[in-house]
Every structure is written in C-alpha cells, then in structure tokens.
Design an enzyme around this catalytic site. Structure first.
Site, short mmCIF file in Angstrom:
data_model
loop_
_atom_site.label_atom_id
_atom_site.label_comp_id
_atom_site.label_asym_id
_atom_site.label_seq_id
_atom_site.Cartn_x
_atom_site.Cartn_y
_atom_site.Cartn_z
N LEU A 65 13.27 36.17 -50.30
CA LEU A 65 13.29 35.65 -48.94
C LEU A 65 12.20 36.24 -48.05
CD1 LEU A 65 17.13 35.42 -48.33
CD2 LEU A 65 15.59 33.79 -49.46
N CYS A 183 4.35 39.22 -58.66
CA CYS A 183 4.51 39.84 -57.35
C CYS A 183 5.49 41.01 -57.43
CB CYS A 183 5.02 38.80 -56.35
SG CYS A 183 3.83 37.51 -55.96
#
Length: 244
Positions: A65, A183
């Site tokens: 998020l 990531c």
C-alpha cells in the site's frame, strides 16, 4: 455521459472523437497489478480503454500500500486482480475488466496476450519479462515495458518486428538466468512507481491512437535523486536471435 466523461480528451486535436473511439474499442493486457500496474490501470480505465486484462497471481499485502494506490487497507488478503477489477468498475463502467489470477508462463502467455492491441509489462521478474516480450513480438503487439528500483525508473516501447525498431531482447540480451532484484530486495520510493505507471499508461494510449513523436526504439530513464529525465536511442541488434 461520454461527452462529459472524456471532454478533456475530445478537445485535444491529437485525440478528438476518433481517438477516443479507438481507446473505447481497444484491448490492453496489463501484466502485473503491482507498483507499476496499479497506477497504469487507474489511468487506462479513466481514459476509457474498452477492455483491460489484468494478469497477476498475488494477493494484496500491507507492504503493497506504500505504492500500489489502486488498493486499500480493507482489501488486504484479496487477489490483486479481483480488487483491481472492482476498482476499475467503480471508476469507469465503460471499461470491461478481465481478471486473470495466474502467473504468466511460457505455456499460457500466447492465449493470455493474443488479440490485444497493447501489452503493458510492469513485472519485476526478468524471466517473466522475457516470456512476455517474446510473445508480444510473435503476435506483433506493441510492448510497453516499465521498471522501477529505489529512486530510478525506465520505460521503453518495443515493436521489434519492424525493420528499424528494436525488440526487448535487443536491450537486455537473452540470458534467462539473469539475476533480477525486486522492490522487496532493493526498496523503492512509492511515488516513483506512480510516475512510471502513469507514463506507461500514456505510452499505451499513444500506441492505440498515435500522437506526437513515436516513442518506439527509445528508452526513457528517470533519476529522482538527480532530478533528471534522459532519453536514449536504442539501436536494433543485427545479431538479435529474436528480431534480426
């Protein structure tokens, strides 16, 4: 309703009614609904792409998020493609979302990507990128490929079946065992995913209704630490096993 929804497109001389009609008739496959796919899907849906096929086998996690703005806290644990399809339906009822909750493989890629007008690849797995790129080349579908890591990003458009345009392998080579970092391994500033995802959506629209300078055969490199955008020309590799 459509006159109001797409009014800012319709008044652009490069788009107008004809260009918007092409967007509404188009089918775009988005491989990966993560940091790049999330903002790309939002802007493609807002633009009125007729069909968005979303291919991803992950579920929404709290750590997503920070950069994947398509999702909310209440959707943690849901399949990303299901959550993305719901968000698209809420954003634009003109758009048909086709969720494909699976990891793309060499065996499934042709069936998943055939008959699309553009493929947008935002995955962070090098082997998957090669599978997607090879299929886009086989089916002569423009490939929009974007990647981010830390404070950097890059974006390219590939039409390697054309005599003067490189394919993805002309850029990266052909080593299927090439290491790739995600990531989760390297980190990424969230807004960089938004920048590259939005630019990827822009290039997908350009591939459907051409405007401005053709971006195929050029690589855009974004460096947020140095506050710099660079564009370099990508030559076609005369020895490329895929497109030469």
């Amino acid at each position: 309703m459509q006159l109001d929804r797409y009014a800012r497109h319709l008044i652009l001389k490069e788009i107008g009614g004809a260009g918007q009609a092409r967007l509404l008739a188009a089918r775009v496959a988005v491989v990966g609904a993560g940091g790049i796919g999330s903002p790309a899907l939002q802007y493609l849906a807002a633009a009125g792409i007729g069909q968005l096929t979303i291919i991803d086998d992950d579920r929404v996690e709290l750590s997503n998020l920070q950069r994947q703005t398509l999702f909310g806290t209440g959707q943690i644990g849901e399949p990303k493609v299901t959550a993305a399809a719901a968000a698209i339906a809420a954003l634009n009822p003109d758009v048909r979302a086709v969720p494909q909750p699976m990891r793309i493989t060499a065996n499934s890629v042709d069936a998943l990507l055939a008959d699309h007008d553009v493929v947008l690849d935002g995955t962070d797995n090098f082997a998957t990128r090669l599978i997607v790129a090879d299929a886009a080349l086989r089916h002569r579908i423009p490939l929009v490929s974007a990647a981010v890591a830390q404070f950097e990003g890059q974006l390219g458009v590939f039409r390697g079946w054309e005599a003067d345009k490189p394919c993805y392998r002309c850029l990266v080579g052909s080593d299927p065992d090439r290491a790739g970092a995600s990531c989760a391994d390297e980190g990424v500033i969230g807004a960089m995913s938004g920048v590259l995802g939005s630019l990827a959506a822009l290039e997908a629209c350009r591939a459907i209704m051409p405007f401005g300078t053709d971006s195929a055969g050029r690589l855009l490199i974004v460096d947020a630490l140095d506050f710099r955008f660079r564009t370099i020309d990508l030559p076609k590799d005369p020895g490329c096993p895929a497109c030469a």
